[in-house]
Design a protein around this motif. Structure first.
Motif, mmCIF file in Angstrom:
data_model
loop_
_atom_site.group_PDB
_atom_site.id
_atom_site.type_symbol
_atom_site.label_atom_id
_atom_site.label_comp_id
_atom_site.label_asym_id
_atom_site.label_seq_id
_atom_site.Cartn_x
_atom_site.Cartn_y
_atom_site.Cartn_z
ATOM 1 N N UNK A 91 0.908 -1.029 0.000
ATOM 2 C CA UNK A 91 0.218 0.169 0.338
ATOM 3 C C UNK A 91 0.820 1.174 0.044
ATOM 4 N N UNK A 92 2.185 1.454 0.409
ATOM 5 C CA UNK A 92 3.409 2.535 0.671
ATOM 6 C C UNK A 92 3.699 2.673 -0.674
ATOM 7 N N UNK A 93 4.430 1.359 -0.941
ATOM 8 C CA UNK A 93 5.201 1.126 -2.405
ATOM 9 C C UNK A 93 4.978 -0.153 -3.218
ATOM 10 N N UNK A 94 4.387 0.078 -4.131
ATOM 11 C CA UNK A 94 3.581 1.613 -5.380
ATOM 12 C C UNK A 94 2.032 1.393 -4.629
ATOM 13 N N UNK A 95 2.080 1.186 -3.473
ATOM 14 C CA UNK A 95 0.492 1.523 -3.014
ATOM 15 C C UNK A 95 0.318 3.596 -3.239
ATOM 16 N N UNK A 96 0.810 4.387 -2.863
ATOM 17 C CA UNK A 96 0.473 5.415 -3.183
ATOM 18 C C UNK A 96 0.550 6.007 -5.030
ATOM 19 N N UNK A 97 0.847 5.223 -5.175
ATOM 20 C CA UNK A 97 0.411 5.629 -7.203
ATOM 21 C C UNK A 97 -0.797 4.955 -7.258
ATOM 22 N N UNK A 98 -0.559 3.776 -7.571
ATOM 23 C CA UNK A 98 -1.211 2.563 -7.808
ATOM 24 C C UNK A 98 -2.306 2.020 -6.339
ATOM 25 N N UNK A 99 -3.317 3.056 -5.769
ATOM 26 C CA UNK A 99 -4.124 2.848 -5.070
ATOM 27 C C UNK A 99 -5.228 1.724 -5.121
ATOM 28 N N UNK A 100 -5.587 1.259 -3.643
ATOM 29 C CA UNK A 100 -6.246 0.328 -3.121
ATOM 30 C C UNK A 100 -4.698 -1.736 -3.920
ATOM 31 N N UNK A 101 -3.999 -1.046 -4.637
ATOM 32 C CA UNK A 101 -2.896 -2.846 -4.808
ATOM 33 C C UNK A 101 -2.947 -3.185 -3.130
ATOM 34 N N UNK A 102 -2.913 -2.095 -2.379
ATOM 35 C CA UNK A 102 -2.767 -2.972 -1.160
ATOM 36 C C UNK A 102 -4.077 -3.898 -0.764
ATOM 37 N N UNK A 103 -4.886 -3.183 -1.039
ATOM 38 C CA UNK A 103 -6.482 -4.338 -0.283
ATOM 39 C C UNK A 103 -6.282 -5.484 -1.337
ATOM 40 N N UNK A 104 -6.354 -4.700 -2.631
ATOM 41 C CA UNK A 104 -6.035 -5.882 -3.930
ATOM 42 C C UNK A 104 -5.382 -7.865 -2.996
ATOM 43 N N UNK A 105 -3.632 -6.793 -2.506
ATOM 44 C CA UNK A 105 -3.188 -7.825 -2.585
ATOM 45 C C UNK A 105 -3.609 -8.926 -0.685
ATOM 46 N N UNK A 106 -4.515 -7.845 -0.410
ATOM 47 C CA UNK A 106 -4.476 -8.775 1.069
ATOM 48 C C UNK A 106 -6.071 -9.684 0.378
ATOM 49 N N UNK A 107 -6.586 -9.758 -0.353
ATOM 50 C CA UNK A 107 -7.727 -10.530 -1.290
ATOM 51 C C UNK A 107 -8.628 -9.654 -1.463
ATOM 52 N N UNK A 108 -8.999 -8.452 -1.287
ATOM 53 C CA UNK A 108 -10.061 -7.672 -1.273
ATOM 54 C C UNK A 108 -10.169 -7.161 -2.420
ATOM 55 N N UNK A 109 -10.619 -7.696 -3.601
ATOM 56 C CA UNK A 109 -10.958 -7.108 -5.127
ATOM 57 C C UNK A 109 -12.102 -5.983 -4.698
ATOM 58 N N UNK A 110 -13.377 -5.808 -4.373
ATOM 59 C CA UNK A 110 -14.402 -5.107 -3.958
ATOM 60 C C UNK A 110 -13.443 -3.920 -3.626
ATOM 61 N N UNK A 111 -12.457 -3.638 -2.536
ATOM 62 C CA UNK A 111 -11.912 -2.520 -1.871
ATOM 63 C C UNK A 111 -11.300 -2.164 -3.072
ATOM 64 N N UNK A 112 -10.068 -2.920 -3.810
ATOM 65 C CA UNK A 112 -8.859 -2.449 -4.901
ATOM 66 C C UNK A 112 -9.993 -1.894 -5.712
ATOM 67 N N UNK A 113 -11.224 -2.784 -6.193
ATOM 68 C CA UNK A 113 -11.841 -1.737 -7.631
ATOM 69 C C UNK A 113 -12.060 -0.506 -6.996
ATOM 70 N N UNK A 114 -12.784 -0.202 -5.636
ATOM 71 C CA UNK A 114 -13.344 0.996 -5.530
ATOM 72 C C UNK A 114 -12.688 1.832 -5.733
ATOM 73 N N UNK A 115 -10.880 1.453 -4.528
ATOM 74 C CA UNK A 115 -10.201 2.807 -4.879
ATOM 75 C C UNK A 115 -9.104 2.767 -5.864
ATOM 76 N N UNK A 116 -8.981 2.198 -6.829
ATOM 77 C CA UNK A 116 -9.187 2.245 -8.485
ATOM 78 C C UNK A 116 -9.690 3.038 -9.335
ATOM 79 N N UNK A 117 -11.112 3.632 -9.126
ATOM 80 C CA UNK A 117 -11.741 3.671 -9.607
ATOM 81 C C UNK A 117 -11.826 5.509 -9.487
ATOM 82 N N UNK A 118 -11.806 6.013 -7.868
ATOM 83 C CA UNK A 118 -11.240 6.765 -7.308
ATOM 84 C C UNK A 118 -10.046 7.101 -7.654
#
Length: 456
Positions: free
Chosen positions: A137-164
């Motif tokens: 979520x820090x590297x590279x998540x500060x530039x690709x928001x949602x990557x940390x949640x996707x790594x944790x297995x939460x694809x729904x949250x990841x898609x929402x953050x990518x869209x935002x």
């Protein structure tokens, strides 16, 4: 003293306000989901514990994963026909239906359904804290928001953050590209700058939400206070370091009064040595959300319209600044965005300020100006019930006047200031408030808070 210049024409400021207001109102309403399926209004009503099952047709299927009501049917039938307060049904951890809040003065007759907060007798399972998603979520998540949640297995949250994030970047481009093509023309810079600020706000908030989503499993989230005192008074000390001004030390005074839908507020900053004085007083009206004194009836989401009058005296510099401002300020409970964001919220405000200078001698130049007001922040609620209740917010404020002012950018333009503020009641009567802000000047404040009235 913070450097202040003349603002743009009034018509440009009004156009800016209209553009930002339109962007705010463009977002669609949230919808409730239960058990993976969409519920109709009748199904939601039928699942309400206040009905006790007595008013539900027999052919309505039983809700999945729901158990028997905690309140016996014969007790519920008796209290529904008698006068006086009703017992509040509770739910097991497996249940996910809305609950009925207790009746209280100023609340809606017969109670109301929480939206969407659900109080459970047992905490729902929370995802475990994992080191890898936090690092991502820090590297590279500060530039690709949602990557940390996707790594944790939460694809729904990841898609929402990518869209935002994509929305924020799109708005930034929609504002900056025309600004560059028009050479920052004064005829279009106001609305385009507002679009750019909105994009920067959405991008920044999604970045902070990206970090909160992977770190929130490490702690129990705070909750919206059930009630707030009708009156709060605060007294403290504020320090301001401005290389262009002589003032440093200030007395900090403040008061907040809460009614059902109205909030009255006032603050004063007094420099005893130099004489600099800043006074702000105004009111806010709750357009949407739970009443001011009982935020626990909702989930913390709200929308207010505010009006504030200001008076700022600069005795050393020899002028006085006065005027008024009006705007909208809203707050959105992030739990609506996803369960990982429980206990946090985003907030933002947009408005216009009209002020004028008053000099002791003759004025040859225009002494009136308008200013776009814009602020956004990410915050958390403090406390989980009981007397300890409050909030903390990391924020950006775009205003250029005041004691802090704005930062000068590389291109010669001015941006606003960044800060962190918090306010919490630690007992029924006493609390603390603190704030740190960095812009054209550095500011720090700490205050003692005293609550008057309310539940004890």
């Amino acid at each position: 003293m913070t450097v202040m210049g003349h603002g743009r024409p009034v018509w440009s400021a009004r156009a800016t306000f209209v553009v930002v207001l339109g962007l705010w109102l463009a977002s669609g309403p949230a919808r409730a989901q239960d058990g993976g399926g969409w519920l109709s209004a009748f199904e939601l009503l039928a699942s309400s514990p206040e009905l006790g099952g007595s008013d539900i047709p027999r052919d309505v299927p039983k809700r999945r994963a729901s158990g028997a009501s905690v309140v016996p049917p014969e007790v519920m039938a008796r209290v529904l026909t008698e006068e006086g307060p009703r017992p509040v049904p509770t739910a097991s951890a497996a249940e996910s239906g809305p609950v009925v809040a207790p009746e209280s003065p100023g609340a809606m007759e017969g109670g109301r359904v929480s939206e969407p907060r659900v109080r459970l007798t047992e905490d729902a399972p929370r995802p475990p804290l994992k080191a890898l998603p936090v690092a991502v979520a820090v590297v590279p998540g500060l530039l690709l928001h949602g990557l940390g949640a996707w790594t944790a297995g939460d694809s729904v949250t990841a898609r929402g953050l990518f869209a935002a994030e994509a929305t924020g970047l799109g708005l930034i481009a929609a504002g900056l590209v025309p600004i560059a093509l028009t050479g920052a023309s004064r005829k279009t810079i106001g609305p385009l700058y507002a679009v750019t600020l909105t994009g920067a706000g959405v991008f920044s908030l999604s970045m902070l939400a990206n970090l909160y989503a992977v770190t929130s499993p490490a702690f129990d989230p705070g909750r919206v206070p059930d009630t707030l005192p009708p009156l709060e008074l605060d007294l403290g000390y504020q320090y301001v370091h401005d290389a262009t001004a002589d003032y440093r030390n200030f007395f900090a005074l403040g008061a907040v009064a809460r009614l059902s839908r109205v909030r009255l507020q006032a603050s004063a900053r007094l420099a005893p040595d130099e004489g600099n004085t800043l006074i702000r007083a105004g009111a806010a009206y709750r357009l949407w959300g739970a009443p001011e004194r009982t935020p626990g009836l909702g989930d913390g989401t709200s929308l207010d319209v505010e009006g504030i009058a200001t008076y700022h005296r600069y005795p050393t510099e020899g002028f006085t600044l006065g005027g008024g401002e009006v705007g909208l300020k809203g707050r959105y409970a992030m739990e609506r965005f996803g369960p990982r964001f429980a206990g946090s919220f985003v907030e933002g405000g947009v408005g216009l300020s009209f002020q004028g200078y008053s000099y002791p001698g003759r004025v040859d130049d225009d002494n009136l100006y308008g200013q776009l007001l814009y602020t956004f922040g990410y915050g958390v609620w403090l406390g989980r019930g009981g007397p300890l209740r409050g909030e903390a917010v990391l924020f950006y404020d775009h205003r250029k006047d005041g004691l802090v002012g704005g930062l000068r950018g590389r291109g010669g333009g001015m941006i606003g200031s960044f800060g962190l503020k918090g306010r919490v009641l630690v007992t029924e009567r006493w609390g603390v408030a603190a704030e740190a802000q960095a812009g054209g000047a550095l500011m720090g404040r700490v205050s003692l808070v005293y609550a008057v009235g309310g539940d004890t």
